[in-house]
Scaffold this motif. Sequence first.
Motif, PDB file in Angstrom:
ATOM      1  N   ARG A 259       5.983  -3.010 -42.664  1.00 53.37           N
ATOM      2  CA  ARG A 259       5.924  -1.557 -42.445  1.00 53.37           C
ATOM      3  C   ARG A 259       5.901  -0.804 -43.776  1.00 53.37           C
ATOM      4  O   ARG A 259       5.209   0.206 -43.901  1.00 53.37           O
ATOM      5  N   ARG A 260       6.624  -1.316 -44.784  1.00 56.93           N
ATOM      6  CA  ARG A 260       6.568  -0.683 -46.110  1.00 56.93           C
ATOM      7  C   ARG A 260       5.143  -0.705 -46.658  1.00 56.93           C
ATOM      8  O   ARG A 260       4.725   0.198 -47.376  1.00 56.93           O
ATOM      9  N   ASN A 264       0.356  -1.771 -39.272  1.00 54.48           N
ATOM     10  CA  ASN A 264       0.748  -1.359 -37.927  1.00 54.48           C
ATOM     11  C   ASN A 264       1.544  -2.460 -37.235  1.00 54.48           C
ATOM     12  O   ASN A 264       1.042  -3.191 -36.382  1.00 54.48           O
ATOM     13  N   LEU A 266       5.044  -2.978 -35.076  1.00 54.49           N
ATOM     14  CA  LEU A 266       6.095  -2.310 -34.307  1.00 54.49           C
ATOM     15  C   LEU A 266       7.042  -3.378 -33.790  1.00 54.49           C
ATOM     16  O   LEU A 266       6.624  -4.511 -33.552  1.00 54.49           O
ATOM     17  N   ASP A 314      12.622   0.739 -38.607  1.00 54.78           N
ATOM     18  CA  ASP A 314      11.963  -0.568 -38.669  1.00 54.78           C
ATOM     19  C   ASP A 314      11.960  -1.167 -37.268  1.00 54.78           C
ATOM     20  O   ASP A 314      11.048  -1.912 -36.904  1.00 54.78           O
ATOM     21  N   SER A 316      11.717   0.263 -33.525  1.00 59.51           N
ATOM     22  CA  SER A 316      11.361   1.542 -32.896  1.00 59.51           C
ATOM     23  C   SER A 316      11.795   1.626 -31.447  1.00 59.51           C
ATOM     24  O   SER A 316      11.790   2.713 -30.862  1.00 59.51           O
TER      25      SER A 316
END
Length: 467
Positions: A259-260, A264, A266, A314, A316
């Motif tokens: 994510r950093r 994409n 999740l 991180d 969701s």
Amino acid sequence: MRTLIKNGTVVSAEGASALDVLVDDERVLALAAGGSELARSWQTGADRVLDASSKYVIPGGVDAHTHMEMPFGGTTAADTFETGSRAAAFGGTTTIIDFAIQARGGSLCAALDSWQAKAAGKCAVDYGFHVIVSDVNDSSLKEMDVLVGQGVTSFKLFMAYPGVFYASDREIFEAMDRAAGNGALVMVHAENGIAIDAIVAAALAKGQTDPIFHGLTRPAELEGEAVHRAIVLAQVAKSPVYIVHVSSAEALAAVAEARRRGQNVLAETCPQYLFLSEEDLARPGFEGAKFVCTPPLRPRIHQAALWQGLRIDDLSVVATDHCPFSYAGQKELGLGDFTKIPNGLPSLENRMELIYQGVVAGEISLSRWVEVTSTNPAKVFGLDPQKGTITPGSDADIVIYDPHATGTISASTHHMAVDYSCYEGKSIIGRVDAVLSRGRQVVDGDTYTGERGHGRFVPRQICQCLR
Ligand SMILES: [Zn+2]
């Protein structure tokens, strides 16, 4: 039919404010400042007024990971769509997304048809489906496109369970490649099942058959490795990926790193990884079987990392992976051999109140509670703004939550069709007081006021959380 919910504090993913909510038939019609002239004028036209004084008014929960009536290990998960969806309602969850399972050699569409038939006319609340792809081939890949068009926009693949649901890296890559073209979201159960099978075989050969060995044979490193591998496959395929039931700091670190970088990726976690631990698997006798789920419960040290992941997005989504098997007759199948214990826990009914305990403890904010249990799962799985928000035009799926009430979780009072609770005796602050599903009140305190078959299938858009 007009319903006015007055004097409450409406909590959304953005904040909390004193608002009255006017519901017309199945939808939210309007919101206005509590006590304002406009809100007062709604009193006269309302057929029913619910007083939410000193209570929260929140969008109904969205549980994006349930397994009703799921066949597993020679038995079937104990909740039917009827009992499970009613338990969901009692717990403040008004939408569930369940998993239809493709049979080996069967088609994805046949899987969906079969699960639609199980759910049709039975559900207390609305429901959608993901499809588990257990046989990746040319025709199942093409069927993914068809299903996306029918509102089934997410597909789950397993890196675990060789010989059952397991998909190879090639198959996972092919599904992701297809998803990159048709907008689907690939969900991955990420554990290195091939290595785990070798560790399990060695344990059994040494006579290590107790439930604790379910945990000890599935090390967190092999979850972290598989999450990383799934993320790299998705990166190369240029598709989004959703990691189900993140249970460990190692797995979370792989998600966070991606994510950093802006990929994409999740991820969800589940209440059991936030509140239960390996110590529960180690309970004396065979009681640990009640806590056998996959990935396994981890040493307590992982819990703080997962709460931190929830705070900083991180992670969701909080979903349950609800897959209940009774202790008597089902979990007992694994007496003398932990590999025969059906994998899964009951927790659908407790999700909203359990995660609220994180608000009480200062782990997450009030708005974040609503976001991870309702708003985010709705967006990730293409249901925004129909679900997950109280906005004019959205479905009137609304929970009135009393933050001052106290209670105790117990199998003797829960509504799930299973003979134990993982949280037996746990004290809870707050309680679900009333629940509306598409404008219809389905729960009033301890009373079910809904109707079998009220819940409808909801077709979904593609993922609304991509960047
Ligand atoms: Zn699952």
